[in-house]
Design a protein around this motif. Structure first.
Motif, mmCIF file in Angstrom:
data_model
loop_
_atom_site.group_PDB
_atom_site.id
_atom_site.type_symbol
_atom_site.label_atom_id
_atom_site.label_comp_id
_atom_site.label_asym_id
_atom_site.label_seq_id
_atom_site.Cartn_x
_atom_site.Cartn_y
_atom_site.Cartn_z
ATOM 1 N N ALA A 134 0.833 -1.213 0.000
ATOM 2 C CA ALA A 134 0.000 0.000 0.000
ATOM 3 C C ALA A 134 0.866 1.262 0.000
ATOM 4 N N LEU A 135 2.069 1.157 0.588
ATOM 5 C CA LEU A 135 2.968 2.318 0.639
ATOM 6 C C LEU A 135 3.902 2.369 -0.570
ATOM 7 N N GLY A 136 3.860 1.318 -1.406
ATOM 8 C CA GLY A 136 4.749 1.244 -2.566
ATOM 9 C C GLY A 136 6.207 1.069 -2.154
ATOM 10 N N LYS A 137 6.453 0.345 -1.049
ATOM 11 C CA LYS A 137 7.828 0.144 -0.550
ATOM 12 C C LYS A 137 8.207 -1.337 -0.646
ATOM 13 N N PRO A 138 9.469 -1.625 -0.926
ATOM 14 C CA PRO A 138 9.885 -3.028 -0.965
ATOM 15 C C PRO A 138 10.130 -3.572 0.436
ATOM 16 N N LEU A 139 10.043 -4.894 0.580
ATOM 17 C CA LEU A 139 10.403 -5.561 1.844
ATOM 18 C C LEU A 139 11.524 -6.518 1.495
ATOM 19 N N PHE A 140 12.690 -6.344 2.062
ATOM 20 C CA PHE A 140 13.779 -7.262 1.709
ATOM 21 C C PHE A 140 14.512 -7.806 2.939
ATOM 22 N N LEU A 141 14.198 -7.262 4.127
ATOM 23 C CA LEU A 141 14.935 -7.717 5.315
ATOM 24 C C LEU A 141 14.388 -9.056 5.802
ATOM 25 N N PRO A 142 15.245 -9.865 6.455
ATOM 26 C CA PRO A 142 14.740 -11.114 7.049
ATOM 27 C C PRO A 142 13.811 -10.795 8.219
ATOM 28 N N ASN A 143 12.987 -11.777 8.577
ATOM 29 C CA ASN A 143 12.077 -11.569 9.703
ATOM 30 C C ASN A 143 12.859 -11.237 10.986
ATOM 31 N N ILE A 144 12.225 -10.467 11.877
ATOM 32 C CA ILE A 144 12.911 -10.057 13.110
ATOM 33 C C ILE A 144 12.718 -11.150 14.166
ATOM 34 N N PRO A 145 13.838 -11.700 14.690
ATOM 35 C CA PRO A 145 13.688 -12.818 15.626
ATOM 36 C C PRO A 145 13.033 -12.411 16.949
ATOM 37 N N LYS A 146 12.364 -13.388 17.553
ATOM 38 C CA LYS A 146 11.618 -13.141 18.791
ATOM 39 C C LYS A 146 12.551 -12.695 19.932
ATOM 40 N N PHE A 147 13.721 -13.378 20.051
ATOM 41 C CA PHE A 147 14.601 -13.050 21.189
ATOM 42 C C PHE A 147 15.042 -11.591 21.143
ATOM 43 N N PHE A 148 15.184 -11.050 19.910
ATOM 44 C CA PHE A 148 15.633 -9.663 19.752
ATOM 45 C C PHE A 148 14.556 -8.705 20.287
ATOM 46 N N MET A 149 13.313 -8.963 19.895
ATOM 47 C CA MET A 149 12.223 -8.083 20.335
ATOM 48 C C MET A 149 11.952 -8.264 21.825
ATOM 49 N N LYS A 150 12.238 -9.482 22.342
ATOM 50 C CA LYS A 150 12.057 -9.696 23.782
ATOM 51 C C LYS A 150 13.072 -8.847 24.553
ATOM 52 N N LEU A 151 14.302 -8.793 24.014
ATOM 53 C CA LEU A 151 15.329 -7.955 24.631
ATOM 54 C C LEU A 151 14.916 -6.484 24.585
ATOM 55 N N ALA A 152 14.391 -6.071 23.430
ATOM 56 C CA ALA A 152 14.053 -4.657 23.241
ATOM 57 C C ALA A 152 12.820 -4.250 24.039
ATOM 58 N N LEU A 153 11.815 -5.117 24.083
ATOM 59 C CA LEU A 153 10.506 -4.711 24.627
ATOM 60 C C LEU A 153 10.130 -5.402 25.941
ATOM 61 N N GLY A 154 10.895 -6.418 26.348
ATOM 62 C CA GLY A 154 10.503 -7.174 27.540
ATOM 63 C C GLY A 154 9.242 -7.988 27.271
ATOM 64 N N ASP A 155 8.437 -8.190 28.325
ATOM 65 C CA ASP A 155 7.228 -9.031 28.197
ATOM 66 C C ASP A 155 6.263 -8.518 27.133
ATOM 67 N N MET A 156 6.332 -7.210 26.879
ATOM 68 C CA MET A 156 5.402 -6.593 25.936
ATOM 69 C C MET A 156 5.564 -7.128 24.507
ATOM 70 N N HIS A 157 6.701 -7.837 24.226
ATOM 71 C CA HIS A 157 6.913 -8.352 22.874
ATOM 72 C C HIS A 157 5.785 -9.313 22.467
ATOM 73 N N THR A 158 5.058 -9.859 23.448
ATOM 74 C CA THR A 158 3.975 -10.803 23.121
ATOM 75 C C THR A 158 2.900 -10.136 22.254
ATOM 76 N N LEU A 159 2.800 -8.800 22.359
ATOM 77 C CA LEU A 159 1.815 -8.089 21.530
ATOM 78 C C LEU A 159 2.090 -8.322 20.041
ATOM 79 N N LEU A 160 3.371 -8.527 19.692
ATOM 80 C CA LEU A 160 3.751 -8.690 18.284
ATOM 81 C C LEU A 160 3.781 -10.152 17.850
ATOM 82 N N PHE A 161 3.994 -11.054 18.829
ATOM 83 C CA PHE A 161 4.233 -12.456 18.457
ATOM 84 C C PHE A 161 3.039 -13.372 18.728
ATOM 85 N N ASP A 162 2.132 -12.955 19.626
ATOM 86 C CA ASP A 162 1.000 -13.841 19.924
ATOM 87 C C ASP A 162 0.060 -13.912 18.722
ATOM 88 N N SER A 163 -0.531 -15.094 18.570
ATOM 89 C CA SER A 163 -1.383 -15.359 17.420
ATOM 90 C C SER A 163 -2.812 -15.599 17.895
#
Ligand SMILES: NC(=O)c1ccc[n+]([C@@H]2O[C@H](COP(=O)([O-])OP(=O)(O)OC[C@H]3O[C@@H](n4cnc5c(N)ncnc54)[C@H](OP(=O)(O)O)[C@@H]3O)[C@@H](O)[C@H]2O)c1
Length: 301
Positions: free
Chosen positions: A243-272
Motif C-alpha cells: 500500500a505504501l509502494g515500498k519493498p520488503l527485503f529484510l529477514p524476519n525479526i527474531p523473537k529473542f531480539f524483540m524480547k530484549l528490546a521490549l521485555g514481556d510486551m513483545h507478546t503483543l507482536l508475536f501472539d497469534s
C-alpha cells in the motif's frame, strides 16, 4: 439519546464520538485531564480519577447508555508497576462507575465496554469465537478476564452488559498501524518471528460502527470486534508495504531480539489469535472493510 463515554479522548473514543455526532447522539465524557474538559451541548466533559475514586457524578445526567473504553495503554513497557496500572486503571474505573450508580436513581439501560482479543490464548490453529472459555494465565488474558468480570458488575445496578473484544485496530491517526508504517517507509520493514501468527485486525471505522450497532440494537453479551478476514503477520507486513509502494527485503525479526528490546510486551507482536466475526454478522452487522488491502488503501492511500 445521550451516551456517557469513558476514554472518549483516545484513539477509538474519538472515532466513536465522531460517529455519535453524525447520528445525532449527544455525548457526555469522563476524562482524567481537566484540560480536556469541553462544554458544548453535544460534547460535555466531566472529571474523574479512578486512582483516587473521584468522579463528577453529574456526568450521568440524562444519560441512556455508557460506552466504557478507559484504561492505561498497553503499548508501554510492562514493568511490574506498570502492569499493575494496566489492571487497576480498568478495574478501579469500572468499580467507580458502578459504585457511584449504586443507590442513585439513573436512566442508564446499557453499558458497552471495550475488551480485547488478548483474552484468547496464543495459537496458530484455533479459530476463536465468543463461546471459548478455556483461558490461560498470560498477562493480557488475566487483565481482560479481570476487566470483563468487573464490567459484569453493572448488572447489579440494572444495566444490560455488552462487551466488544477488540482486535488490532487500524487507524491513520495512531495506534499499531502507524508504528508498523514507520520502519516500512524507511525501507526497514520486516515480519516478526515466523510471520505465521494471526492478526485479527479491524478498521477503526467498522469498530466504532460495531459499538454503536450493539448499542442501537440493544445486543447484550460478548462480541468480537474484528474484521471478517484475519491475516498472518507476514501478510499484514507485506500488504502495508504494498500500500505504501515500498519493498520488503529484510529477514524476519527474531523473537529473542524483540524480547530484549521490549521485555514481556513483545507478546503483543508475536501472539497469534485468529478470531471470528460471525456472531456480530449473524446479528445483521455489515462490515465496510472486509479485506485488508482495501482497508489499508483507504487508511494509507
Ligand atoms: N487500539 C487497539 O488496538 C485496542 C485493541 C484492544 C483493546 N483496546 C482497548 O480499547 C480501549 C480504548 O483503546 P484506545 O486505543 O482508544 O486507547 P487510548 O488511545 O490509549 O485511549 C484510552 C483513553 O483512556 C484514558 N486513560 C488513559 N489512562 C488512564 C488511566 N490510568 N485511568 C483512566 N483513564 C485512562 C485516556 O483518556 P483521558 O486522558 O481523557 O482520561 C485515554 O484517552 C482501551 O481500554 C484499550 O485497551 C484497544
Amino acid at each position: 439519546m445521550r451516551v456517557l463515554i469513558t476514554g472518549a479522548t483516545g484513539l477509538i473514543g474519538q472515532e466513536i464520538v465522531k460517529l455519535c455526532h453524525e447520528k445525532g447522539i449527544a455525548v457526555n465524557y469522563l476524562t482524567t485531564s481537566k484540560s480536556k474538559i469541553k462544554k458544548a451541548e453535544n460534547y460535555q466533559g466531566f472529571y474523574w480519577n479512578p486512582k483516587t475514586q473521584d468522579i463528577d457524578a453529574s456526568c450521568f445526567g440524562a444519560v441512556d447508555a455508557i460506552i466504557h473504553l478507559a484504561g492505561a495503554t498497553v503499548s508501554k513497557r510492562w514493568t511490574p508497576a506498570y502492569k499493575e496500572e494496566i489492571i487497576s486503571s480498568r478495574i478501579n474505573g469500572t468499580r467507580l462507575l458502578i459504585n457511584t450508580l449504586k443507590g442513585e436513581p439513573h436512566s442508564i439501560k446499557q453499558v458497552v465496554s471495550a475488551s480485547a482479543i488478548g483474552v484468547y490464548p496464543d495459537s496458530l490453529i484455533h479459530y476463536y469465537d465468543e463461546t471459548f472459555n478455556d483461558f490461560d494465565d498470560s498477562f493480557l488474558s488475566d487483565v481482560v478476564q479481570k476487566w470483563e468480570h468487573a464490567v459484569d458488575g453493572f448488572s447489579q445496578v440494572c444495566i444490560t452488559v455488552s462487551k466488544v473484544r477488540i482486535g488490532l485496530v487500524l487507524s491513520n491517526k495512531g495506534g499499531a498501524l502507524q508504528e508498523m508504517v514507520k520502519p516500512i517507509k524507511f525501507g526497514l520493514g520486516a515480519a516478526f518471528g515466523s510471520g505465521k501468527q494471526w492478526q485479527s485486525w479491524v478498521h477503526i471505522n467498522d469498530l466504532a460502527r460495531i459499538f454503536l450497532y450493539v448499542l442501537e440494537n440493544k445486543l447484550s453479551g460478548i462480541y468480537n470486534g474484528v474484521a471478517t478476514n484475519p491475516v498472518t503477520n507476514l501478510e499484514l507486513t507485506k500488504t502495508i508495504a504494498k500500500a505504501l509502494g515500498k519493498p520488503l527485503f529484510l529477514p524476519n525479526i527474531p523473537k529473542f531480539f524483540m524480547k530484549l528490546a521490549l521485555g514481556d510486551m513483545h507478546t503483543l507482536l508475536f501472539d497469534s489469535q485468529r478470531v471470528s466475526s460471525k456472531k456480530i454478522e449473524d446479528k445483521g452487522f455489515q462490515y465496510e472493510a472486509h479485506h485488508l488491502q482495501s482497508a489499508l488503501e483507504d487508511l494509507l492511500g
